[in-house]
Design an enzyme around this catalytic site. Structure first.
Site, mmCIF file in Angstrom:
data_model
loop_
_atom_site.group_PDB
_atom_site.id
_atom_site.type_symbol
_atom_site.label_atom_id
_atom_site.label_comp_id
_atom_site.label_asym_id
_atom_site.label_seq_id
_atom_site.Cartn_x
_atom_site.Cartn_y
_atom_site.Cartn_z
ATOM 1 C CG HIS A 68 17.103 -3.677 32.840
ATOM 2 N ND1 HIS A 68 15.738 -3.818 32.894
ATOM 3 C CD2 HIS A 68 17.605 -4.928 32.627
ATOM 4 C CE1 HIS A 68 15.419 -5.090 32.699
ATOM 5 N NE2 HIS A 68 16.531 -5.781 32.547
ATOM 6 C CD GLU B 94 -1.001 -3.722 10.321
ATOM 7 O OE1 GLU B 94 -2.199 -3.774 10.672
ATOM 8 O OE2 GLU B 94 -0.295 -4.723 10.188
ATOM 9 C CB ILE C 42 6.749 -3.876 0.866
ATOM 10 C CG1 ILE C 42 6.247 -2.650 0.082
ATOM 11 C CG2 ILE C 42 5.781 -5.040 0.764
ATOM 12 C CD1 ILE C 42 5.001 -1.996 0.653
ATOM 13 C CB SER D 257 -0.802 9.158 6.955
ATOM 14 O OG SER D 257 0.148 8.771 7.927
ATOM 15 C CD GLU E 123 1.744 4.394 -4.398
ATOM 16 O OE1 GLU E 123 0.965 3.587 -4.911
ATOM 17 O OE2 GLU E 123 1.822 5.599 -4.760
ATOM 18 C CG LEU F 196 -1.812 1.220 1.431
ATOM 19 C CD1 LEU F 196 -2.691 1.499 0.212
ATOM 20 C CD2 LEU F 196 -2.669 1.058 2.683
ATOM 21 C CB THR G 253 0.976 7.425 12.340
ATOM 22 O OG1 THR G 253 -0.051 8.358 11.950
ATOM 23 C CG2 THR G 253 1.916 7.167 11.174
#
Length: 383
Positions: free
Chosen positions: A339, A364, A156, A131, A126, A124, A366
């Site tokens: 830590h 998928e 991709i 977005s 490019e 999807l 933002t």
């Protein structure tokens, strides 16, 4: 909507042991070599992990959404690379065909996705389209019994391994926006397809992305998903709604792993004469992380159950994606903080996860896109 609790519990228990005993021990190797061992890939095929969500009639397990998110939470407890490899076959790589494909397309491809024979990939994004996904510039022009596809897709996932690409392309240049976009299933071996160099990413070693370039790629007309032009964007949105719940669940799983690691470290590490877990400021970070993770899990489970009831979940999926992916970033930050200096050293998993989870807020949709989706849906519901 758990169809068979006993069978599901067996699956979750098996997967939990596999993650703990097999995948966690090779995380460092995957990070170092930027590759998942072939033996692990084959094991995942044999376990049926490539077909978790593919309908049973096509060789998969046909998990419901609730069942899928429970599995995703277990997969989240190890390196995201493992989930990423099988995730496209169970999600965006196959879902377009599952939702809107013709019966012939389902029969041809879904069994191969389910077995892991084929790795699916979703094209999807490019170079100039992210977005604003309705502004796809890749074109698919009808030429007799074929379409000719031209364009470049970016970032991709699994493209270097892919056997097929689900490609969003504009079939009607006279129609601006979503209605001019169609979806195609394109086999990777066709003439005119080339791949860019693997992207050098901040994190998620072992999960590979790259550009996919389509240069006068001729595909049969029956590659058009569903056989109808102009439906591709809507297919993509359905795919992403499910994918957003999946990523939300993965984020919950990663957060649980980070809490586990941080808690164990805080119990083992001694400062000022006692384990640091006895210090209230450390306890506060642990408690905040636990509370936020519980909230995220509750959101995901409720949204998944609602989807399984056949109710619309666009808002709930966006809420879950927004909260859970932002939440796991905060949990990762606290885990590094607990830590101390060790958290900045690659010897500890929290350093790697801190970088890995940053991507969840980007792909998928933002966080900002989720906010827009939520707000627009709120306005629509009020009108």
């Amino acid at each position: 909507m758990i169809r068979d609790p006993e069978t599901l519990n067996q699956l979750i228990d098996t997967l939990s042991r596999y993650v703990r005993d097999r995948l966690v021990p090779v995380e460092a190797q995957v990070a170092e070599e930027d590759a998942i061992p072939d033996a692990v890939v084959e094991e995942m095929r044999e376990m049926g992990l490539f077909g978790l969500t593919i309908p049973e009639e096509y060789g998969g397990l046909g998990l419901t959404m609730e069942e899928e998110v429970l599995v995703a939470m277990e997969l989240g407890k190890t390196s995201p690379a493992f989930r990423s490899l099988i995730g496209t076959n169970n999600g965006i790589g196959s879902a377009g065909i599952v939702f809107d494909g013709t019966e012939e397309q389902k029969q041809k491809y879904l069994p191969k996705y389910a077995s892991g024979e084929l790795i699916g990939s979703f094209c999807l994004t490019e170079p100039d389209v992210g977005s604003d996904s309705a502004s796809v510039k890749t074109t698919a022009v009808r030429d007799g019994d074929d379409y000719i596809i031209n364009g470049t897709k970016r970032f991709i996932t699994n493209a270097p391994r892919a056997g097929t690409f689900t490609v969003m392309a504009r079939t009607d240049s006279s129609v601006k926006g979503a209605k001019g976009v169609s979806a195609f299933i394109v086999e990777a071996g066709l003439d005119g397809i080339s791949l860019g160099a693997k992207d050098k990413k901040m994190g998620q070693a072992g999960s590979h992305t790259c550009d996919v370039i389509f240069d006068n790629v001729r595909v049969p007309a029956d590659s058009l998903i569903g056989g109808v032009e102009g439906k591709g964007f809507y297919t993509a949105m359905k795919v992403l709604d499910r994918g957003r719940l999946h990523i939300s669940a993965v984020s919950v799983g990663v957060a649980e792993r980070l809490i586990d690691d941080a808690l164990q470290f805080s119990m083992d590490r001694t400062q000022f004469g006692q384990p640091i877990c006895e210090h209230q400021l450390i306890q506060a970070m642990l408690a905040d992380s636990k509370a936020e993770t519980f909230a995220g899990k509750s959101m995901v489970m409720e949204a998944a159950r609602k989807r399984d009831r056949g109710e619309p979940v666009s808002t709930e999926a966006a809420c879950s994606k927004l909260f859970c992916t932002e939440m796991v970033g905060r949990v990762a930050d606290r885990a590094v903080q607990i830590h101390g200096g060790a958290g900045y050293i690659s010897e500890y998993a929290v350093e790697r996860f801190y970088r890995d989870v940053r991507l969840f807020r980007l792909y998928e949709g933002t966080s900002q896109i989720q906010q827009i989706v939520i707000a627009r849906n709120m306005v629509k519901e009020k009108q």
